[in-house]
Motif scaffolding. Structure first.
Motif, PDB file in Angstrom:
ATOM      1  N   VAL A 217       0.848  -1.187   0.000  1.00  0.00           N
ATOM      2  CA  VAL A 217       0.000   0.000   0.000  1.00  0.00           C
ATOM      3  C   VAL A 217       0.884   1.238   0.000  1.00  0.00           C
ATOM      4  O   VAL A 217       2.018   1.209   0.500  1.00  0.00           O
ATOM      5  N   VAL A 218       0.380   2.301  -0.591  1.00  0.00           N
ATOM      6  CA  VAL A 218       1.062   3.597  -0.574  1.00  0.00           C
ATOM      7  C   VAL A 218       0.101   4.619   0.010  1.00  0.00           C
ATOM      8  O   VAL A 218      -1.023   4.765  -0.473  1.00  0.00           O
ATOM      9  N   LEU A 219       0.529   5.304   1.067  1.00  0.00           N
ATOM     10  CA  LEU A 219      -0.278   6.305   1.751  1.00  0.00           C
ATOM     11  C   LEU A 219       0.280   7.694   1.510  1.00  0.00           C
ATOM     12  O   LEU A 219       1.506   7.882   1.450  1.00  0.00           O
ATOM     13  N   ASP A 220      -0.620   8.636   1.372  1.00  0.00           N
ATOM     14  CA  ASP A 220      -0.242  10.048   1.396  1.00  0.00           C
ATOM     15  C   ASP A 220      -0.447  10.522   2.832  1.00  0.00           C
ATOM     16  O   ASP A 220      -1.579  10.655   3.292  1.00  0.00           O
ATOM     17  N   VAL A 221       0.660  10.743   3.552  1.00  0.00           N
ATOM     18  CA  VAL A 221       0.601  11.056   4.981  1.00  0.00           C
ATOM     19  C   VAL A 221       0.874  12.533   5.180  1.00  0.00           C
ATOM     20  O   VAL A 221       1.911  13.058   4.752  1.00  0.00           O
ATOM     21  N   ALA A 222      -0.071  13.210   5.835  1.00  0.00           N
ATOM     22  CA  ALA A 222       0.116  14.627   6.145  1.00  0.00           C
ATOM     23  C   ALA A 222       1.138  14.775   7.254  1.00  0.00           C
ATOM     24  O   ALA A 222       1.289  13.892   8.103  1.00  0.00           O
ATOM     25  N   PRO A 223       1.859  15.883   7.300  1.00  0.00           N
ATOM     26  CA  PRO A 223       2.850  16.089   8.362  1.00  0.00           C
ATOM     27  C   PRO A 223       2.154  16.223   9.709  1.00  0.00           C
ATOM     28  O   PRO A 223       1.021  16.693   9.789  1.00  0.00           O
ATOM     29  N   PRO A 224       2.826  15.809  10.787  1.00  0.00           N
ATOM     30  CA  PRO A 224       2.233  15.978  12.116  1.00  0.00           C
ATOM     31  C   PRO A 224       2.105  17.438  12.480  1.00  0.00           C
ATOM     32  O   PRO A 224       2.862  18.285  12.003  1.00  0.00           O
ATOM     33  N   ALA A 225       1.128  17.756  13.321  1.00  0.00           N
ATOM     34  CA  ALA A 225       0.944  19.137  13.753  1.00  0.00           C
ATOM     35  C   ALA A 225       2.146  19.605  14.545  1.00  0.00           C
ATOM     36  O   ALA A 225       2.719  18.865  15.341  1.00  0.00           O
ATOM     37  N   ALA A 226       2.541  20.847  14.327  1.00  0.00           N
ATOM     38  CA  ALA A 226       3.666  21.414  15.054  1.00  0.00           C
ATOM     39  C   ALA A 226       3.315  21.549  16.523  1.00  0.00           C
ATOM     40  O   ALA A 226       2.184  21.902  16.871  1.00  0.00           O
ATOM     41  N   PRO A 227       4.267  21.265  17.434  1.00  0.00           N
ATOM     42  CA  PRO A 227       3.972  21.402  18.862  1.00  0.00           C
ATOM     43  C   PRO A 227       3.697  22.845  19.226  1.00  0.00           C
ATOM     44  O   PRO A 227       4.279  23.769  18.680  1.00  0.00           O
ATOM     45  N   ALA A 228       2.770  23.031  20.169  1.00  0.00           N
ATOM     46  CA  ALA A 228       2.412  24.381  20.580  1.00  0.00           C
ATOM     47  C   ALA A 228       3.532  25.016  21.357  1.00  0.00           C
ATOM     48  O   ALA A 228       4.272  24.356  22.087  1.00  0.00           O
ATOM     49  N   SER A 229       3.706  26.313  21.187  1.00  0.00           N
ATOM     50  CA  SER A 229       4.705  27.050  21.939  1.00  0.00           C
ATOM     51  C   SER A 229       4.343  27.056  23.404  1.00  0.00           C
ATOM     52  O   SER A 229       3.177  27.199  23.760  1.00  0.00           O
ATOM     53  N   PRO A 230       5.331  26.884  24.315  1.00  0.00           N
ATOM     54  CA  PRO A 230       5.003  26.904  25.738  1.00  0.00           C
ATOM     55  C   PRO A 230       4.514  28.247  26.216  1.00  0.00           C
ATOM     56  O   PRO A 230       3.953  28.353  27.287  1.00  0.00           O
ATOM     57  N   VAL A 231       4.745  29.309  25.424  1.00  0.00           N
ATOM     58  CA  VAL A 231       4.332  30.647  25.832  1.00  0.00           C
ATOM     59  C   VAL A 231       3.018  31.035  25.189  1.00  0.00           C
ATOM     60  O   VAL A 231       2.091  31.507  25.835  1.00  0.00           O
ATOM     61  N   ALA A 232       2.929  30.766  23.875  1.00  0.00           N
ATOM     62  CA  ALA A 232       1.729  31.191  23.155  1.00  0.00           C
ATOM     63  C   ALA A 232       0.571  30.272  23.474  1.00  0.00           C
ATOM     64  O   ALA A 232       0.736  29.074  23.711  1.00  0.00           O
TER      65      ALA A 232
END
Length: 429
Positions: free
Chosen positions: A92-107
């Motif tokens: 199988v071949v999957l089109d995988v979206a990038p993982p969400a960027a981690p939230a800033s500890p301040v924002a």
């Protein structure tokens, strides 16, 4: 050793990638091989994103054993692009979206993002929006002498929890006055759990879960002093009459009353199908001020909450309701088959449980000859549950307030089998 095949198009700020996975096509066919191949592709995506694989291989005699654990960056959403078979393997071949960027500890995350995340989490564990049946069994009082001013306290706990659970729209609660799901043994701190007793009570009351508890402590502490008139004394209070003739005649004196009081309760949550203990909680708190209750104002009435102790107990029972919701929210909805007439199958859940015509549920059966699954301790009180067999699909055709009628195709079902929601979408939505 995994082989990572990635066709990547990189750009400065974002990327999209295709990952290949494979699995052997055995006797079970594509239905089993496909999810294994997809999982292999997703693991490859996780490795590409910086995950780590911890693997331990052990050889004993001529046999090899291996354990593997994947840790690190999760993959994002994916789409199955294509699949094919070659040399006994499914690719199988999957089109995988990038993982969400981690939230800033301040924002802080935007309100919309936080709400959507909470909604998605709730959607994964809402049991399809169905209301599950819960039985509130008898609540034991470990020291009855501490509750002389608490009129019908065990029943009051049941009434208040029933009210709060019903208001939450997740459960259909009922109570069993004076019938406990376990016994409180003198001189023994923990009750002796009996899974078979849990299952029997669940069948008797037609519920999915059972809740019981032990009130450990409602003792007083400290003293405060007020003016007393006449013979107005309640449990825990004492009065001293002033040594003056006119005051003695009027029976005026000083009354010592408790200044604080504890509420300490153990809560037990059971699954009615397996009889297993789902969770247990310690709920405790302390109130100061007016902590002695009038015997005419029982728990579950408005008058009970007019004192500091009444408000504490109500708040702690509200905490118990929240804990129950967290424990049971992700356990799938189930209902019992109560009657089978030719092609019509009746279950003990209907409109009040939010069932609608067109809904589909999976049918399961616990065989009468099945042996319980024991824990490592082999203690009967610690059994893990009962093995079950999936039979088919139940489709709801007609709905009454407390029951539904539907059909099951291809298999023969019996009263005592049960249906369970496993994530299908409703046909009428």
């Amino acid at each position: 050793m995994k082989k990572l095949i990635a066709l990547c198009l990189l750009c400065p700020m974002a990327w999209a990638a295709e990952f290949e996975g494979l699995a052997p096509v055995g006797l079970d066919g594509l239905a089993v091989a496909r999810p294994l191949a997809i999982q292999d592709a997703l693991e490859n995506a996780a490795l590409f994103n910086g995950a780590q694989v911890n693997s331990l291989a052990v050889k004993k005699g001529g046999q090899w054993g291996e354990t593997t654990q994947l840790k690190g960056t999760p993959q994002g959403d994916y789409k199955l692009l294509r699949e094919w078979q070659s040399n006994g393997f499914l690719h199988v071949v999957l089109d995988v979206a990038p993982p969400a960027a981690p939230a800033s500890p301040v924002a802080s995350a935007p309100v919309e993002t936080m709400k959507s995340t909470a909604s998605r989490a709730a959607a994964r564990c809402d049991g399809g929006g169905y209301r599950r049946k819960v039985l509130l069994a008898h609540f034991w009082i470990e020291h009855p002498s501490q509750t002389l001013d608490l009129d019908r306290f065990p029943e009051g706990i049941q009434v208040e929890l029933t009210r709060q659970l019903h208001a939450g729209q997740q459960f259909l609660p009922q109570r069993s006055p004076n019938v406990g799901v376990f016994d409180l043994v003198p001189q023994v701190f923990d009750p002796l759990l009996q899974p078979e007793r849990v299952r029997e009570m669940a069948r008797l009351y037609s519920v999915q879960f059972i809740v019981g508890g032990i009130v450990r402590d409602t003792s007083f502490s400290g003293e405060r002093y007020t003016v007393a008139y006449g013979t107005d004394l309640r449990p825990g209070e004492r009065k001293t009459v002033a040594n003056l003739p006119i005051l003695n005649f009027a029976q005026v004196g000083v009354k010592a009353v408790p200044a604080a009081r504890r509420f300490d309760m153990d809560l037990f949550v059971f699954d009615g199908v397996s009889g297993a203990l789902v969770n247990r909680h310690r709920i405790s708190g302390k109130a100061e001020g007016e902590v002695v209750q009038d015997t005419g104002r029982a728990l579950g009435t408005v008058g009970f909450t007019e004192t500091d102790y009444g408000r504490l107990v109500e708040a702690k029972l509200s905490e118990a309701t929240t804990l129950l919701s967290q424990d049971l929210n992700c356990i799938p909805f189930s209902a019992k088959i109560t009657r089978v007439e030719k092609n019509s199958v009746y279950i003990d859940a209907g409109y009040t449980s939010n069932l609608r015509p067109g809904d589909t549920l999976q049918v399961y059966r616990i065989s009468a000859s099945a042996m319980p699954i024991d824990s490592a301790s082999y203690l009967p009180s610690m059994r893990l549950g009962m093995p079950e067999e999936q039979l088919g699909t139940y489709t709801v055709n007609q709905v009454q307030p407390l029951f539904s009628m539907g059909t099951v195709k291809g298999v023969r079902v019996e009263p005592g089998d049960y249906v369970r929601f496993v994530g299908q979408e409703r046909k009428n939505e």
